[in-house]
Motif scaffolding. Sequence first.
Motif, short mmCIF file in Angstrom:
data_model
loop_
_atom_site.label_atom_id
_atom_site.label_comp_id
_atom_site.label_asym_id
_atom_site.label_seq_id
_atom_site.Cartn_x
_atom_site.Cartn_y
_atom_site.Cartn_z
N ALA A 575 0.83 -1.20 0.00
CA ALA A 575 0.00 0.00 0.00
C ALA A 575 0.87 1.25 0.00
CB ALA A 575 -0.93 -0.01 1.21
N ALA A 576 0.21 2.41 0.00
CA ALA A 576 0.90 3.69 -0.19
C ALA A 576 1.99 3.92 0.85
CB ALA A 576 -0.11 4.83 -0.13
N GLY A 577 1.79 3.42 2.07
CA GLY A 577 2.79 3.66 3.11
C GLY A 577 4.06 2.87 2.93
N SER A 578 4.05 1.89 2.02
CA SER A 578 5.22 1.01 1.85
C SER A 578 5.81 1.08 0.45
CB SER A 578 4.82 -0.44 2.15
OG SER A 578 4.52 -0.61 3.51
N VAL A 579 5.53 2.16 -0.29
CA VAL A 579 6.07 2.27 -1.64
C VAL A 579 6.59 3.68 -1.87
CG1 VAL A 579 4.49 0.54 -2.59
CG2 VAL A 579 3.85 2.96 -2.67
N VAL A 580 7.51 3.78 -2.82
CA VAL A 580 7.93 5.08 -3.33
C VAL A 580 6.82 5.57 -4.25
CG1 VAL A 580 9.67 6.27 -4.70
CG2 VAL A 580 10.34 4.39 -3.19
N ALA A 581 6.53 6.86 -4.22
CA ALA A 581 5.46 7.40 -5.06
C ALA A 581 5.69 7.04 -6.51
CB ALA A 581 5.41 8.92 -4.90
N PRO A 582 4.61 6.74 -7.25
CA PRO A 582 4.76 6.34 -8.67
C PRO A 582 5.53 7.39 -9.46
CG PRO A 582 2.52 5.99 -7.90
CD PRO A 582 3.23 6.72 -6.81
N PRO A 583 6.68 7.01 -10.07
CA PRO A 583 7.48 7.98 -10.81
C PRO A 583 6.96 8.27 -12.20
CG PRO A 583 8.52 5.84 -10.88
CD PRO A 583 7.30 5.69 -10.03
N ILE A 584 6.07 7.41 -12.71
CA ILE A 584 5.60 7.58 -14.08
C ILE A 584 4.10 7.37 -14.11
CG2 ILE A 584 5.57 6.56 -16.40
CD1 ILE A 584 8.49 6.05 -16.17
N GLN A 585 3.37 8.26 -14.75
CA GLN A 585 1.95 8.07 -15.03
C GLN A 585 1.82 7.99 -16.54
OE1 GLN A 585 -0.56 7.86 -12.91
NE2 GLN A 585 0.40 8.42 -10.97
#
Length: 640
Positions: A575-585
């Motif tokens: 989930a969001a708390g365990s990932v680097v923010a998406p670098p590519i959309q």
Amino acid sequence: MNDKKVPPAPLPSVADRALDCLRRGDAEQAESLLRGHLRTNPLDAPGWHAMACVARAGGNAAAAVALAGKAVGLAPEPFFYITLGLALLEQGHVEQARAATNVAVLSTPTDPRAHDAMARIMEAAGRLPDAERALKKALSLRPLEQERHMALAAFLARCGRGVEAAAVSARALALEGEGVLARNLHAMVLEQGGRWAQAEPHFAAVAHAMPQSAQAQANHGAALFARHRYEEAEEVLLRAAALAPNVAETRTNLGLVYMAQGRLHAAEQELGAAYSLRTDDARLALNYGSVLMDLGHTRRAQALFVHAMEQATSEEDRARAALDLGGLYLATGRFAQGWALFEARRSLLAPPACAAALPEWDGAATKKTVLLYAEQGLGDTLQFLRYVELAARKAQICLVVPQSMRRFVACLLPRWQGRVHLAASARVGEADMGCSLLSLPHRLGVGAPFAWRPELASFVGAVTPPARAGLHVGLCWSGNPAYQFDRRRSLDPAGLDAMAGLGGVRFYSLQPCASLADVPLPLTPLPEGDMLATAQLMAGLDAVVSVDTMIVHLAGLLGKPSILLDRFGGDWRWAAGSVVAPPIQAEARGGAFARSLWYPTVQIIRQPAVPQGRASWRQPLAAATQWLGQMAQGGCSGQI
């Protein structure tokens, strides 16, 4: 020639007629008959006893006591004392109930009804051996009566003796195989023992015999859900809900069926409806909160989890609420709070036998030996192995893991520099304290996720694919089907056809398969072997694409460039708390990639919306296919 006339059979008494009405469910007619009769026959003891039975059936125990007492005063018949004793029991007067019923037992020791009543009273008094003896006495007096076997089976089930209960209820069925009550009891006994596959046909027979019984339909629906037959369960539970729309358990089970199918909006509606019927029920709040969490409504879910902790009436429910709230905190990056609440699982899961007698290690430095043990799934064990190194700095470690991963974990011993001993199970005296691997972040005070150093591949050794030309990719498209919600995380292998057109790519199965006929790709089967054999194969591959199973954890530990195909509303680990923010959309890539903080080489692409069948995996699979295509052409190194 015998011209003697046979005397006519006596007409049934008013009391007998009233009791017959009561047996047919017409308590109002029974009471009307008795009131008129007793006005003109006030000394008729059977009439007053029958009136006591009517009062008991209506839930008026106080009136039943008075009426049965009047009957006993007029004629001290043993059966009148049974009714008096049961009415006293219903008022909570256990000792007076025992005394009254004992009159019947002493007066008519061959009447099984007296022993059956005494058993109920002894059970209420907590005298379970006496209750069991009374039930067995009643059974010995009427060994061919199905009712006696059923009473003993129900008692044994309530005492948690499921195997014995099932054997007794099976004997009840053998006496009268088509008896609905016996089949229902047998099904419930099997269900309590977790034997759903055996229970479901009996629940089905009861539901067929009682098509207008909402409870019979609901029981069958719950059994079908437990057997993962979701479409059938949905049909039956909808029928039960139509018969009785305000039964929280039915609406809950229907909501859980929808969750298992991935129909989260329908699940939210049903679980919300169940919760609105009983807002003080902690379990209903937790179910509703869980679907809200999956839909991304974290604030509403958090409020429900907190509410459930406050409303819980048992330690088990309180622990479940704390565990769900802990998962929410972990998913949203509040790790210190999350790990503390995550400890609630210890109230729900007993430690393994090797650790049961050991005191808990608090994470402090010690010269003693600490037993670290695995719990839950293989993926959890792999994820939390990273904390062993930190624990080994504070204590000598004896590590116990499942047999299937022992050879794999043995490869890690050199990196722990002699501070860790791997054991099949801890022998008495080998360890002084115990701790679950999953408790280490909390005990060691380690908050946020940290990455495992990816040099593990050099420890396990690689099996080099025989043909090195092209890109070698491992695939895993399904998890353990025994998991109730596996359908949400697994995908239909037919969806892998998007990868069939990739040139220069060779695919390897990373899951055991009896047959690969349903997979629209040429696949090299996974060789037989344990986790080390799988790791060695994976170490020789160029990339891995997997759904959320143990395989993605293994790929992350090996430092393999990997894509996790994650379901909408997935596990807290991704989930969001365990990932680097998406670098590519990028719509062309099917969505947004994010990188795991646990495994830097694992990139996550999840379903962009609430699942709607096979189409829900189209975008993630398209993204993974494009990623592989770029790697095959040398356009990327596995990182987005």
